[in-house]
Design a protein around this motif. Structure first.
Motif, PDB file in Angstrom:
ATOM      1  N   GLY A   1      62.417 -21.102   7.806  1.00  0.00           N
ATOM      2  CA  GLY A   1      62.566 -19.679   7.555  1.00  0.00           C
ATOM      3  C   GLY A   1      61.450 -18.920   8.240  1.00  0.00           C
ATOM      4  N   PHE A   2      61.693 -17.641   8.520  1.00  0.00           N
ATOM      5  CA  PHE A   2      60.685 -16.837   9.206  1.00  0.00           C
ATOM      6  C   PHE A   2      61.034 -15.361   9.071  1.00  0.00           C
ATOM      7  CE2 PHE A   2      63.969 -17.975  12.221  1.00  0.00           C
ATOM      8  CZ  PHE A   2      64.229 -16.805  12.923  1.00  0.00           C
ATOM      9  N   PHE A   3      60.086 -14.512   9.381  1.00  0.00           N
ATOM     10  CA  PHE A   3      60.302 -13.072   9.470  1.00  0.00           C
ATOM     11  C   PHE A   3      60.509 -12.702  10.936  1.00  0.00           C
ATOM     12  CE2 PHE A   3      58.048 -13.508   5.510  1.00  0.00           C
ATOM     13  CZ  PHE A   3      58.498 -12.467   4.706  1.00  0.00           C
ATOM     14  N   ALA A   4      61.405 -11.766  11.196  1.00  0.00           N
ATOM     15  CA  ALA A   4      61.595 -11.216  12.541  1.00  0.00           C
ATOM     16  C   ALA A   4      62.097  -9.789  12.380  1.00  0.00           C
ATOM     17  CB  ALA A   4      62.578 -12.045  13.356  1.00  0.00           C
ATOM     18  N   GLY A   5      61.394  -8.846  12.970  1.00  0.00           N
ATOM     19  CA  GLY A   5      61.760  -7.452  12.775  1.00  0.00           C
ATOM     20  C   GLY A   5      61.596  -7.062  11.327  1.00  0.00           C
ATOM     21  N   THR A   6      62.666  -6.589  10.713  1.00  0.00           N
ATOM     22  CA  THR A   6      62.618  -6.190   9.307  1.00  0.00           C
ATOM     23  C   THR A   6      63.385  -7.163   8.415  1.00  0.00           C
ATOM     24  OG1 THR A   6      64.571  -4.783   9.579  1.00  0.00           O
ATOM     25  CG2 THR A   6      62.422  -3.759   9.920  1.00  0.00           C
ATOM     26  N   ALA A   7      63.641  -8.382   8.913  1.00  0.00           N
ATOM     27  CA  ALA A   7      64.489  -9.327   8.188  1.00  0.00           C
ATOM     28  C   ALA A   7      63.800 -10.658   7.961  1.00  0.00           C
ATOM     29  CB  ALA A   7      65.793  -9.556   8.944  1.00  0.00           C
ATOM     30  N   VAL A   8      64.270 -11.361   6.931  1.00  0.00           N
ATOM     31  CA  VAL A   8      63.945 -12.763   6.715  1.00  0.00           C
ATOM     32  C   VAL A   8      65.120 -13.573   7.240  1.00  0.00           C
ATOM     33  CG1 VAL A   8      63.478 -14.556   5.023  1.00  0.00           C
ATOM     34  CG2 VAL A   8      62.529 -12.271   4.706  1.00  0.00           C
TER      35      VAL A   8
ATOM     36  N   GLN B   1      60.715 -25.923  21.302  1.00  0.00           N
ATOM     37  CA  GLN B   1      60.877 -24.516  20.948  1.00  0.00           C
ATOM     38  C   GLN B   1      62.119 -24.322  20.083  1.00  0.00           C
ATOM     39  OE1 GLN B   1      61.402 -21.928  24.367  1.00  0.00           O
ATOM     40  NE2 GLN B   1      60.075 -20.376  23.450  1.00  0.00           N
ATOM     41  N   LEU B   2      62.005 -23.445  19.098  1.00  0.00           N
ATOM     42  CA  LEU B   2      63.145 -23.136  18.241  1.00  0.00           C
ATOM     43  C   LEU B   2      63.882 -21.922  18.811  1.00  0.00           C
ATOM     44  CD1 LEU B   2      61.847 -23.568  14.575  1.00  0.00           C
ATOM     45  CD2 LEU B   2      63.467 -25.008  15.810  1.00  0.00           C
ATOM     46  N   PRO B   3      65.122 -22.084  19.270  1.00  0.00           N
ATOM     47  CA  PRO B   3      65.868 -20.941  19.824  1.00  0.00           C
ATOM     48  C   PRO B   3      66.090 -19.868  18.760  1.00  0.00           C
ATOM     49  CG  PRO B   3      66.941 -23.034  20.371  1.00  0.00           C
ATOM     50  CD  PRO B   3      65.899 -23.344  19.343  1.00  0.00           C
ATOM     51  N   GLY B   4      66.113 -18.627  19.212  1.00  0.00           N
ATOM     52  CA  GLY B   4      66.405 -17.514  18.325  1.00  0.00           C
ATOM     53  C   GLY B   4      65.243 -17.064  17.470  1.00  0.00           C
ATOM     54  N   THR B   5      64.012 -17.462  17.837  1.00  0.00           N
ATOM     55  CA  THR B   5      62.848 -17.103  17.018  1.00  0.00           C
ATOM     56  C   THR B   5      61.884 -16.186  17.764  1.00  0.00           C
ATOM     57  OG1 THR B   5      61.636 -19.108  17.681  1.00  0.00           O
ATOM     58  CG2 THR B   5      63.010 -19.234  15.693  1.00  0.00           C
ATOM     59  N   ASP B   6      62.393 -15.380  18.676  1.00  0.00           N
ATOM     60  CA  ASP B   6      61.526 -14.431  19.376  1.00  0.00           C
ATOM     61  C   ASP B   6      60.846 -13.496  18.378  1.00  0.00           C
ATOM     62  OD1 ASP B   6      62.462 -15.616  21.607  1.00  0.00           O
ATOM     63  OD2 ASP B   6      63.417 -13.840  22.478  1.00  0.00           O
ATOM     64  N   ASP B   7      59.551 -13.278  18.585  1.00  0.00           N
ATOM     65  CA  ASP B   7      58.757 -12.368  17.754  1.00  0.00           C
ATOM     66  C   ASP B   7      58.773 -12.761  16.282  1.00  0.00           C
ATOM     67  OD1 ASP B   7      58.094 -10.731  19.971  1.00  0.00           O
ATOM     68  OD2 ASP B   7      60.046  -9.755  19.825  1.00  0.00           O
ATOM     69  N   ALA B   8      58.929 -14.040  16.008  1.00  0.00           N
ATOM     70  CA  ALA B   8      58.923 -14.522  14.624  1.00  0.00           C
ATOM     71  C   ALA B   8      57.505 -14.571  14.075  1.00  0.00           C
ATOM     72  CB  ALA B   8      59.555 -15.902  14.546  1.00  0.00           C
ATOM     73  N   SER B   9      57.386 -14.432  12.766  1.00  0.00           N
ATOM     74  CA  SER B   9      56.097 -14.535  12.095  1.00  0.00           C
ATOM     75  C   SER B   9      56.277 -15.229  10.762  1.00  0.00           C
ATOM     76  CB  SER B   9      55.478 -13.145  11.891  1.00  0.00           C
ATOM     77  OG  SER B   9      56.266 -12.365  11.009  1.00  0.00           O
ATOM     78  N   ALA B  10      55.153 -15.681  10.206  1.00  0.00           N
ATOM     79  CA  ALA B  10      55.093 -16.255   8.860  1.00  0.00           C
ATOM     80  C   ALA B  10      56.179 -17.302   8.610  1.00  0.00           C
ATOM     81  CB  ALA B  10      55.181 -15.148   7.816  1.00  0.00           C
ATOM     82  N   PRO B  11      56.234 -18.401   9.367  1.00  0.00           N
ATOM     83  CA  PRO B  11      57.273 -19.414   9.140  1.00  0.00           C
ATOM     84  C   PRO B  11      57.058 -20.167   7.823  1.00  0.00           C
ATOM     85  CG  PRO B  11      55.672 -20.218  10.715  1.00  0.00           C
ATOM     86  CD  PRO B  11      55.330 -18.775  10.461  1.00  0.00           C
ATOM     87  N   PHE B  12      58.166 -20.689   7.262  1.00  0.00           N
ATOM     88  CA  PHE B  12      58.113 -21.499   6.051  1.00  0.00           C
ATOM     89  C   PHE B  12      59.279 -22.473   6.080  1.00  0.00           C
ATOM     90  CE2 PHE B  12      60.466 -17.628   5.281  1.00  0.00           C
ATOM     91  CZ  PHE B  12      61.572 -18.003   4.541  1.00  0.00           C
ATOM     92  N   TRP B  13      59.201 -23.534   5.250  1.00  0.00           N
ATOM     93  CA  TRP B  13      60.175 -24.620   5.294  1.00  0.00           C
ATOM     94  C   TRP B  13      61.130 -24.585   4.113  1.00  0.00           C
ATOM     95  CZ3 TRP B  13      60.708 -28.035   9.279  1.00  0.00           C
ATOM     96  CH2 TRP B  13      59.654 -28.105  10.197  1.00  0.00           C
ATOM     97  N   SER B  14      62.331 -25.093   4.341  1.00  0.00           N
ATOM     98  CA  SER B  14      63.245 -25.381   3.233  1.00  0.00           C
ATOM     99  C   SER B  14      62.722 -26.616   2.500  1.00  0.00           C
ATOM    100  CB  SER B  14      64.659 -25.638   3.759  1.00  0.00           C
ATOM    101  OG  SER B  14      64.681 -26.790   4.593  1.00  0.00           O
ATOM    102  N   PRO B  15      63.105 -26.809   1.238  1.00  0.00           N
ATOM    103  CA  PRO B  15      62.594 -27.967   0.490  1.00  0.00           C
ATOM    104  C   PRO B  15      62.933 -29.314   1.125  1.00  0.00           C
ATOM    105  CG  PRO B  15      63.590 -26.373  -0.998  1.00  0.00           C
ATOM    106  CD  PRO B  15      63.924 -25.919   0.396  1.00  0.00           C
ATOM    107  N   ASP B  16      64.083 -29.407   1.817  1.00  0.00           N
ATOM    108  CA  ASP B  16      64.441 -30.684   2.442  1.00  0.00           C
ATOM    109  C   ASP B  16      63.887 -30.834   3.852  1.00  0.00           C
ATOM    110  OD1 ASP B  16      66.007 -28.968   3.931  1.00  0.00           O
ATOM    111  OD2 ASP B  16      67.926 -29.724   3.171  1.00  0.00           O
ATOM    112  N   GLY B  17      63.178 -29.832   4.351  1.00  0.00           N
ATOM    113  CA  GLY B  17      62.563 -29.913   5.659  1.00  0.00           C
ATOM    114  C   GLY B  17      63.516 -29.845   6.830  1.00  0.00           C
ATOM    115  N   ARG B  18      64.763 -29.435   6.589  1.00  0.00           N
ATOM    116  CA  ARG B  18      65.750 -29.387   7.669  1.00  0.00           C
ATOM    117  C   ARG B  18      65.912 -27.991   8.270  1.00  0.00           C
ATOM    118  NH1 ARG B  18      70.630 -32.936   4.852  1.00  0.00           N
ATOM    119  NH2 ARG B  18      69.464 -34.917   4.692  1.00  0.00           N
TER     120      ARG B  18
END
Length: 613
Positions: free
Chosen positions: A112-119, A92-109
């Motif tokens: 990124g995700f949406f949560a509430g009204t923020a990226v 589990q990734l901490p701090g990702t409650d109610d996250a949606s639409a995840p995406f990766w950084s180019p280096d895979g480390r």
């Protein structure tokens, strides 16, 4: 070509084998040559969690070695998880409650995700969650819907805040977003962006009312100009070394694409998967591909079927209407016994309006574009229908001539609108509008001038307005007290009095009896409730009485409540205290399909050439 690996696991929440070496039940690592076949697995959610029923959020890392996905626990709390393809457990990734639409950084480390009204972003190795950018006005106006993001090698993220906005660009380290695209006339929104290999160009889906604009466009960070490369209503994905993956007829296809010339390199369309989960009205689709040959997708789930029924005042089924199918919404039958229903084909993610003759059960298709029109209401003359039309994904009032089948929007494109009734004198169409800042409100459209008249605008949701047979009062629901309750008030000062609360312990979908002396609604406990009323002058009501319990079909989840963009239940009251109902899906629902993982997916193309065109 990448090294291909397989984790053969038997524990819940791990990657399970679909293909490969038989009899392997330990963790294996296989080094394969490019010419060898691909390997296939399924990704099950961790124990105690579940995937969403439709288009679950997931993304494969650029190196194809891990997948990030969203899963909800028993309480409905959703978080992001990461599954390494050579590990037996997701973490589990901490701090990702109610996250949606995840995406990766180019280096895979970083994810990124949406949560509430923020990226936001979170590093895989651990560390604080970082807010990249806020889009409060846009996301709030779209009722929380988000539409994807992509992270480029230049350190910028392109964001689709909602299905109703243009794309924005922002530095991955944070900063003020600036426009990356502009909405052209007729565009509804730009969604599902993806950077192409050069880091300057990107492909994205244009949702538009005009078919000439609708489809996959290629844009650039250097200008707002774009070019249509694929007419479609669903997202696409570029996959190295040079394919564009896309959905057509419910299937996943690949076509060679030159990422330098930004054009097709080959005219052949090659079948990759026979079924892929997608939703046409929002451009969503459940597939993703890495730069190293790993494909992740989910098939369409086919729910248990249902069939409209007619029941008496005790809940006994007295008739079944039409064939078995996936029914979503229905409208009150016309005077000559014609019923209009919305039916879905989940394989192709399409939905249209159909007419059903209540006496014979004969079917007649009314719309043909498959974009999930719904909520049809007959005119008093039975010659026209007003319904929720959704070209480009926007819910708007559409008027149809029943004879010609021609239909057009009644109002300019704007907030989501659904018709709920048509006055007996033909002068007013009642509708609900999801107005930014005030949730769902009640309106009347005066005909034939098409003049909107606000009826009730509050910060709460007011929905499902129905006119009494004498046209003097409207019944509706409001959640201003924290739960939906049924209310009645005079319509346009046609009667004396003020608002009256009718329900006691909550209610949905009020319906008047044919003589106006009873009001019915669906209780939150799943029972049909009747209330004796007087609409002759001032409205009066007796205490509600339960008639019978029945599980009706919900157009969306109960948890969504009145925030659901579609009517929550579908039923109507007929004469002689009979009720027309779309029941809940009969029998056990089909298990939610798992996420499928294919390594070296391009090896499938040789096997699937008979399906190419």
């Amino acid at each position: 070509m990448p090294r291909l690996r397989r984790a053969a696991l038997g524990a819940a929440g791990a990657v399970a084998v679909l293909g490969g070496v038989a009899g392997a039940f330990a963790l294996l690592r296989l080094e394969l040559e490019p010419a060898l076949e691909s390997r296939q697995f399924v990704l099950a959610p961790p124990a105690g969690t579940s995937l969403p029923a439709r288009t679950p959020p997931f993304a494969v890392s650029p190196d194809g070695e891990r997948i990030v996905f969203g899963a909800a626990d028993i309480a409905g709390r959703s978080t992001l998880w990461v599954q390494e393809l050579d590990s037996i457990e997701a973490r589990q990734l901490p701090g990702t409650d109610d996250a949606s639409a995840p995406f990766w950084s180019p280096d895979g480390r970083t994810v990124g995700f949406f949560a509430g009204t923020a990226v936001k972003t979170v590093p895989l190795a651990g560390g604080p969650v970082k807010t990249v950018a806020e889009f409060p006005e846009l996301i709030a106006a779209a009722s929380g819907a988000t539409a994807g993001a992509t992270w480029g090698a230049n350190g910028e993220i392109i964001v689709a805040p909602t299905p109703r906005s243009a794309l924005f660009r922002v530095a991955a380290e944070g900063g003020a977003p600036t426009p990356a695209t502009e909405l052209a006339p007729g565009d509804v929104g730009h969604v599902r962006p993806q950077f192409l290999p050069d880091g300057r160009h990107f492909q994205y889906l244009v949702l538009a009312e005009s078919p000439a604009r609708r489809g996959i466009h290629v844009g650039s960070l250097d200008s707002f100009e774009s070019r249509l490369v694929l007419p479609t209503v669903v997202k696409a994905a570029y996959a190295a070394p040079g394919y564009l993956l896309f959905v057509r007829d419910g299937r996943l296809w690949a076509r060679a694409f030159d990422a330098v010339a930004l054009d097709w390199a080959d005219g052949r369309e090659l079948l990759v998967a026979d079924s892929v989960d997608h939703i046409t009205t929002e451009g969503r689709a459940s597939f993703d591909a890495s730069a190293t040959g790993t494909l992740v997708y989910r098939e369409s789930g086919i729910p248990a079927s249902t069939q409209p029924i007619i029941v008496d005042s005790r809940g006994t089924v007295v008739a079944r209407v039409g064939p078995v199918g996936d029914y979503q919404t229905l409208g009150f039958p016309s005077d000559d016994g014609r019923l209009v229903v919305e039916t879905h084909d989940l394989r192709t993610a399409t939905g249209d309006l159909w007419g059903i003759d209540l006496a014979s059960g004969a079917l007649e298709q009314l719309t043909f574009d498959g974009v999930h029109h719904n909520a049809a209401v007959w005119s008093p003359t039975n010659t026209e229908l007003v319904f929720t039309g959704r070209p480009g994904g926007v819910r708007n009032l559409h008027l149809m001539d029943v004879t010609s089948r021609a239909h057009e929007p009644l109002l300019a494109s704007g907030p989501d609108r659904n018709p709920t009734d048509w006055s007996p004198d033909g002068r007013y169409i009642l509708y609900e509008e999801n107005t930014p800042g005030t949730s769902f409100d009640l309106w009347a459209l005066e005909m034939p001038s098409r003049t909107p008249i606000p009826l009730l605008r509050e910060s709460a949701n007011e929905r499902s307005a129905r006119l009494a047979p004498n046209g003097r009062f409207i019944a509706y629901i409001s959640d201003r007290g924290g739960r939906p309750e049924v209310y009645v008030r005079p319509f346009l000062a046609r009667a004396a009095g003020s608002e009256t609360k009718v329900s006691v312990t909550g209610g949905l979908a009020p319906r008047w009896g044919s003589d106006g002396r009873q009001l019915f609604f669906y209780g939150l406990d799943g029972a049909v409730v009747a209330v004796d009323v007087d609409t002759s002058d001032r409205f009066t009501a007796r205490r509600p009485q339960q008639l019978f319990a029945v599980e009706m079909h919900y157009a969306c989840s109960r948890e969504a409540g009145l925030r659901c963009p579609a009517p929550p239940v579908s039923w109507e009251v007929l004469e002689d205290e009979r009720f027309l109902i779309i029941p809940a899906h009969a029998g056990p629902a089909t298990p939610t399909p798992p996420i499928r993982v294919i390594e070296n997916w391009m090896a499938l193309l040789e096997r699937e050439t008979p399906g190419a065109r």
